[in-house]
Design a protein around this motif. Structure first.
Motif, PDB file in Angstrom:
ATOM      1  N   GLU A 154      -4.364   6.903   0.116  1.00  0.00           N
ATOM      2  CA  GLU A 154      -3.855   5.531   0.066  1.00  0.00           C
ATOM      3  C   GLU A 154      -4.237   4.914  -1.268  1.00  0.00           C
ATOM      4  N   ASN A 155      -3.230   4.467  -2.004  1.00  0.00           N
ATOM      5  CA  ASN A 155      -3.452   3.821  -3.303  1.00  0.00           C
ATOM      6  C   ASN A 155      -4.356   4.641  -4.211  1.00  0.00           C
ATOM      7  N   MET A 183       0.839  -1.192   0.000  1.00  0.00           N
ATOM      8  CA  MET A 183       0.000   0.000   0.000  1.00  0.00           C
ATOM      9  C   MET A 183       0.874   1.243   0.000  1.00  0.00           C
ATOM     10  N   THR A 184       0.582   2.183  -0.922  1.00  0.00           N
ATOM     11  CA  THR A 184       1.282   3.462  -0.943  1.00  0.00           C
ATOM     12  C   THR A 184       0.424   4.512  -0.258  1.00  0.00           C
ATOM     13  N   SER A 185       1.008   5.212   0.686  1.00  0.00           N
ATOM     14  CA  SER A 185       0.289   6.230   1.442  1.00  0.00           C
ATOM     15  C   SER A 185       1.114   7.506   1.471  1.00  0.00           C
TER      16      SER A 185
END
Length: 433
Positions: A36-37, A1-3
């Protein structure tokens, strides 16, 4: 997950300010937006939300700037980019003198791709993250635009113009070829990623009844696609429609009799409409795109917002480039205000920015995806530099309330206000200082 998170003053709308007043908006003078995402994860006061973030999450600090949802342009023509600000005609002569010769060039896919690239870059530079766009009669013009938009992950709606009469031979199709080309494009592009197809008869005078019937057939054969066209823009146009469709009770009926009204049908302008036509628009859920800079530039007339509100007609805002004179939603909202002033109505700044964000999303039936910063929505947003010019810095510095700031932005603003534009949480444009 990219945050990742963004700190700034943050404004968005939860409802229509006409109905809910200032409670329709949510504003954090020092806020934090967590992505997030590519979707909204959280929004709140910086002092509260920062305590909940994991230490690895990067915070982009835009303190002193204003973050808003990306702007939504309900009506524009990308092939007309190169003829914006073409001098001195009203609608019908303007089409023949400038528009049709320009659109001829889009038979060349490479040429169309170059203009589409410039057009999309201009949208992003002006903070517009979603737009409903006309191509030309050439299906490759739509392929070019969708390819460019897809590369940017933009949510964009577009279609091939259908036009089988009252236009030069080099721009006409037939009822059947328009159906076939549109069907091919729908199957290739509709709901691929964030793209949507719009069945696109240019306007009633350039389509035979047989072609409008084919447009209705496309809506039946491909449920979920949109429709876009023009309606009641110019008084000469109304008279022309009356001669071309003698069995239609009015201009709207030229479309209505072929099943072209509904919640996903968007008609630009809607200036010269009867009470009965407005009621039929409201009853069907059909949407109007108010294009103020275009209406003033071509001398078409004044859109009556109060009447549309009173009759329950859905509408939002479009730039209508190239009869419209700016890609900037700020300049477009400024002219919308002036048009209402000419009718003794003062358009509130909250209402303006609602129409350009959540109101536009609702008009496109996309409010579950975008338009504000509720959790789960797509993270398309703009960063506005309140000190983008000496005058803007001076004037916003004298404002005492958020409403005053918003009004100044709509009156004095242009593309220089946009510090950055984000698509799905990723930066798609950065202003060069």
């Amino acid at each position: 997950m990219t945050s990742h998170a963004f700190r700034a003053s943050i404004l968005h709308y939860l409802d229509d300010p006409r109905l809910q007043g200032e409670s329709a908006r949510e504003y954090f003078e020092d806020g934090l937006l967590l992505i997030e995402n590519g979707r909204i994860a959280a929004l709140g006061p910086y002092s509260d939300l920062i305590k909940t973030l994991d230490s690895h999450i990067t915070v982009e600090d835009y303190s002193g700037h204003l973050i808003m949802p990306g702007f939504i342009d309900l009506h524009t023509h990308y092939p007309q980019t190169e003829m914006i600000a073409a001098y001195g005609r009203q609608l019908l002569e303007w089409l023949n003198t400038y528009t049709f010769p320009t659109e001829r060039k889009f038979a060349d896919k490479d040429y169309a791709k170059a203009i589409a690239t410039f057009f999309v870059d201009e949208l992003l530079r002006n903070g517009t993250t979603t737009a409903m766009v006309f191509g030309t009669v050439h299906k490759q013009s739509v392929d070019a635009l969708f390819e460019v938009a897809q590369a940017q992950d933009m949510r964009l709606l577009a279609g091939k113009v259908m036009m089988d009469r009252n236009a030069p031979d080099f721009l006409t199709d037939t009822a059947q070829s328009a159906y076939d080309d549109s069907a091919e494009l729908i199957e290739r592009w509709h709901e691929k990623g964030r793209l949507h197809y719009a069945v696109t008869p240019r306007f009633a005078p350039t389509s035979t009844p047989e072609q409008l019937q084919k447009a209705g057939q496309l809506l039946q054969d491909y449920p979920g696609v949109y429709l876009q066209s023009h309606l009641a823009e110019n008084r000469d146009e109304l008279a022309w429609v009356a001669t071309l469709f003698p069995n239609a009770r009015d201009y709207l009926d030229a479309y209505e009799q072929f099943g072209l009204l509904g919640p996903k049908s968007i008609y630009a302008h809607g200036i010269h409409l009867s009470e009965h036509a407005c009621q039929r628009l409201a009853d069907s859920g059909t949407v109007l795109a108010h294009c103020p800079t275009s209406n003033l530039f071509l001398g078409s007339g004044l859109f009556d917002m109060e009447r549309m509100h009173a009759q329950g007609v859905r509408f939002a805002i479009g730039t209508d480039v190239g009869a419209g004179t700016s890609f900037s939603m700020f300049q477009t909202l400024g002219d919308a205000y002036k048009i209402q002033q000419l009718q003794s109505v003062s358009l509130a700044p909250d209402q303006s920015f609602y129409l350009a964000t959540l109101g536009g999303a609702r008009a496109l039936s996309l409010e579950t995806h975008l338009g504000n910063f509720l959790p789960g929505k797509e993270a398309d947003f703009v960063v506005i530099n309140l000190k983008s010019t000496p005058l803007m810095a001076f004037r916003t510095g004298t404002c005492q309330t958020l409403n005053e700031v918003l009004f100044v932005l709509s009156m004095l603003g242009d593309d220089r206000l946009i510090e950055a534009t984000y698509i799905l949480g990723s930066k798609a444009y950065q202003r060069e200082n």
